[in-house]
Enzyme design. Structure first.
Site, PDB file in Angstrom:
ATOM      1  N   ASP A   1     -13.939 -16.583   7.811  1.00 37.70           N
ATOM      2  CA  ASP A   1     -12.356 -16.383   7.405  1.00 37.70           C
ATOM      3  C   ASP A   1     -11.743 -16.350   8.870  1.00 37.70           C
ATOM      4  OD1 ASP A   1      -9.759 -15.041   6.795  1.00 37.70           O
ATOM      5  OD2 ASP A   1     -10.850 -13.612   5.623  1.00 37.70           O
TER       6      ASP A   1
ATOM      7  N   LYS B   1      -1.861 -17.365   7.311  1.00 41.53           N
ATOM      8  CA  LYS B   1      -0.910 -16.638   8.403  1.00 41.53           C
ATOM      9  C   LYS B   1      -0.100 -17.342   9.609  1.00 41.53           C
ATOM     10  CE  LYS B   1      -3.445 -12.184   8.123  1.00 41.53           C
ATOM     11  NZ  LYS B   1      -2.218 -10.934   7.845  1.00 41.53           N
TER      12      LYS B   1
ATOM     13  N   TYR C   1       0.922  -1.149   0.057  1.00 43.69           N
ATOM     14  CA  TYR C   1       0.060   0.189   0.073  1.00 43.69           C
ATOM     15  C   TYR C   1       0.752   1.215   0.003  1.00 43.69           C
ATOM     16  CZ  TYR C   1      -3.035  -3.541   1.848  1.00 43.69           C
ATOM     17  OH  TYR C   1      -3.405  -5.003   1.770  1.00 43.69           O
TER      18      TYR C   1
ATOM     19  N   TYR D   1     -12.485  -7.340   6.250  1.00 44.12           N
ATOM     20  CA  TYR D   1     -11.309  -7.224   5.443  1.00 44.12           C
ATOM     21  C   TYR D   1     -10.946  -8.807   5.189  1.00 44.12           C
ATOM     22  CZ  TYR D   1      -6.789  -7.205   3.317  1.00 44.12           C
ATOM     23  OH  TYR D   1      -5.548  -7.373   2.444  1.00 44.12           O
TER      24      TYR D   1
HETATM   25  N1  PMP Z   1      -8.321 -12.456   5.420  1.00 42.39           N
HETATM   26  C1  PMP Z   1      -7.988 -11.747   6.448  1.00 42.39           C
HETATM   27  C2  PMP Z   1      -9.044 -11.740   7.644  1.00 42.39           C
HETATM   28  C3  PMP Z   1      -6.656 -11.345   6.613  1.00 42.39           C
HETATM   29  O1  PMP Z   1      -6.555 -10.528   7.703  1.00 42.39           O
HETATM   30  C4  PMP Z   1      -5.970 -11.312   5.527  1.00 42.39           C
HETATM   31  C5  PMP Z   1      -4.635 -10.577   5.724  1.00 42.39           C
HETATM   32  N2  PMP Z   1      -4.429  -9.523   6.473  1.00 42.39           N
HETATM   33  C6  PMP Z   1      -6.446 -11.896   4.383  1.00 42.39           C
HETATM   34  C7  PMP Z   1      -7.460 -12.555   4.362  1.00 42.39           C
HETATM   35  C8  PMP Z   1      -5.419 -11.885   3.236  1.00 42.39           C
HETATM   36  O2  PMP Z   1      -4.329 -12.714   3.291  1.00 42.39           O
HETATM   37  P1  PMP Z   1      -2.936 -12.673   2.655  1.00 42.39           P
HETATM   38  O3  PMP Z   1      -2.320 -11.454   2.805  1.00 42.39           O
HETATM   39  O4  PMP Z   1      -1.976 -13.787   3.023  1.00 42.39           O
HETATM   40  O5  PMP Z   1      -3.410 -12.999   1.107  1.00 42.39           O
END
Ligand code: PMP
Length: 430
Positions: A248, A277, A19, A147
């Site tokens: 998620d 993650k 970003y 997100y």
């Molecule tokens: N979903 C959530 C809840 C996240 O916090 C993130 C990453 N910040 C993602 C999806 C995307 O993961 P990545 O950055 O490994 O593509």
């Protein structure tokens, strides 16, 4: 120009960071190594890590057990394609994960990043409805302030204001948005919280394939902690309206909220779940999407196959390090560590509550948030943290921490006290 300055010049000239502008980038700090809970900068400064490299490095950096797992795996194979081939690290990982995620998720799709895991989940939901003869059910329903990643389908379900909807209007798949859950994790449950999403489901279930949301903690969309009963109620609404439920858990998974998975706060199992993650303890980008037999078999019920297959699917190095990381988690020590971090953050972040310019201070599991009234000036506050010897990366109005679980008491106290001091000094200078 010394070596570090030369590398920083290369970085500034050629490399994009998350970003950022290419023509007017914010400064970056050169890291020489990371060890335990410390990030060593090339200029000799040592920072206590308050971010776990965006929720991932829960066991700390340069961990001997994780290092060994990945090293041993390189002696066997670093990668083989997953089309037509399989291997022990993937099979072991599948079994381990299925035994720890909410019961009912029996099928797993390995992918390369959280965003891709979300794409896969969305595809699964749409393919499921299609295979069952409901091709009209192809929209996603979600809540605001969420997100889910930076790829297109994932962006489509990020918050419509904070996300990139304006920039990519007409290109992003259009999701249906309900207001964000209002009932806080810490307050009494109000059944009316799901009223709006319920009416959207009642009205539009014929076009909705699935609901997707981050359970209990909305991360990058605002670090909001909402009531688990929201999820329980949503689960029964999903069943009533024949809509799949996708959690998620990419940020919340692996103990961060105080439960191994945030779904456990609500005691329910989604139809599809994304993890990533902390899955590899911060070693390699890797993720997975899990599904119930209902979804997995449904997708193939018309003889169809699931249409996804990344080149590095099921990467053995990632599986091996994930297996070793899960073994560390399964000792159960994370529970004591996360509980201790929660207590210390609660105690040592609370002085920030009385500062003028601070809107809220909240802690859940190993997540601590100071929410300000106004967005921070990032380069300014970032430099203040580095000078104070702590790595915190605020965004918007949020100054927050999710430290590695292996932080000692003095590390957590240092992180929390520094957050209060820096926020106080920052607000004073404005
Ligand atoms: N979903 C959530 C809840 C996240 O916090 C993130 C990453 N910040 C993602 C999806 C995307 O993961 P990545 O950055 O490994 O593509």
């Amino acid at each position: 120009m010394n070596k570090t300055e030369a590398y920083l010049a290369v970085d500034k000239k050629h490399i994009w960071h998350p970003y950022t502008s290419m023509t007017d980038p914010m400064g970056v700090y050169m890291v020489k190594k990371a060890e335990g809970v410390h990030i060593h900068l090339a200029d000799g400064r040592v920072l206590t890590d308050g971010m776990s490299s965006w929720w991932a490095a829960i066991h700390g950096y340069n961990h001997p057990v994780l290092n060994q797992a990945i090293h041993e795996q390189t002696q066997n194979m670093s990668h083989v394609m997953f089309g037509g081939l399989t291997h022990e690290p993937a099979c072991t990982l599948a079994e381990k994960l299925i035994s720890v995620v909410p019961q009912g998720l029996g099928h797993i799709f390995f992918s390369d990043s959280g965003s891709v895991a979300v794409e896969v989940a969305i595809k699964m939901a749409i393919q499921y409805q299609y295979a069952l003869g409901k091709p009209g059910k192809k929209k996603l329903l979600t809540v605001k302030k969420g997100y889910h990643g930076d790829t297109f389908a994932a962006m489509g379900v990020c918050d419509p204001v904070q996300g990139m909807h304006g920039l990519f209007k007409g290109i992003l798949p259009e999701a249906i948005f309900a207001q964000a859950p209002q009932c806080s994790f810490f307050h009494a449950w109000d059944e009316a919280d799901t009223a709006e999403i319920e009416s959207l489901m009642a009205e539009r279930h014929g076009e909705i394939a699935a609901v997707i949301l981050e359970p209990v903690v909305q991360g990058a969309g605002g670090m909001r902690f909402y009531h688990p009963n929201y999820l329980k109620q949503l689960g029964s609404l999903c069943r009533r309206y024949d809509i799949l439920l996708i959690f998620d858990e990419i940020a919340t998974g692996f103990g961060r909220t105080g439960k191994l998975f945030a779904a456990r706060w609500a005691g329910i199992c989604p139809d599809i779940m994304c993890i990533g993650k902390a899955l590899t303890g911060g070693y390699i980008s890797f993720a997975a999407t899990l599904a119930t037999p209902k979804v997995a078999r449904g997708i193939s019920s018309d003889g169809g196959v699931f249409m996804h297959g990344p080149t590095y699917m099921g990467n053995p190095l990632a599986c091996a390090v994930a297996n070793a990381g899960l073994d560390l988690l399964m000792t159960g020590e994370w529970q004591t560590q996360v509980a201790a971090i929660q207590r210390l953050l609660d105690e040592h972040l609370s002085p920030a509550r009385i500062l003028t310019g601070v809107k809220d201070v909240r802690v859940l599991g190993a997540i601590g948030v100071i929410e300000l009234e106004e967005a921070v000036d990032m380069p300014v506050i970032q430099e203040m943290f580095v000078r104070a010897g702590v790595w915190i990366r605020p965004f918007g109005r949020l100054v927050y921490t999710m430290p590695p679980y292996v932080c000692k008491k003095e590390d957590v106290v240092k992180i929390a006290k520094t957050m209060c001091e820096v926020v106080k000094a920052y607000l004073k200078r404005r």
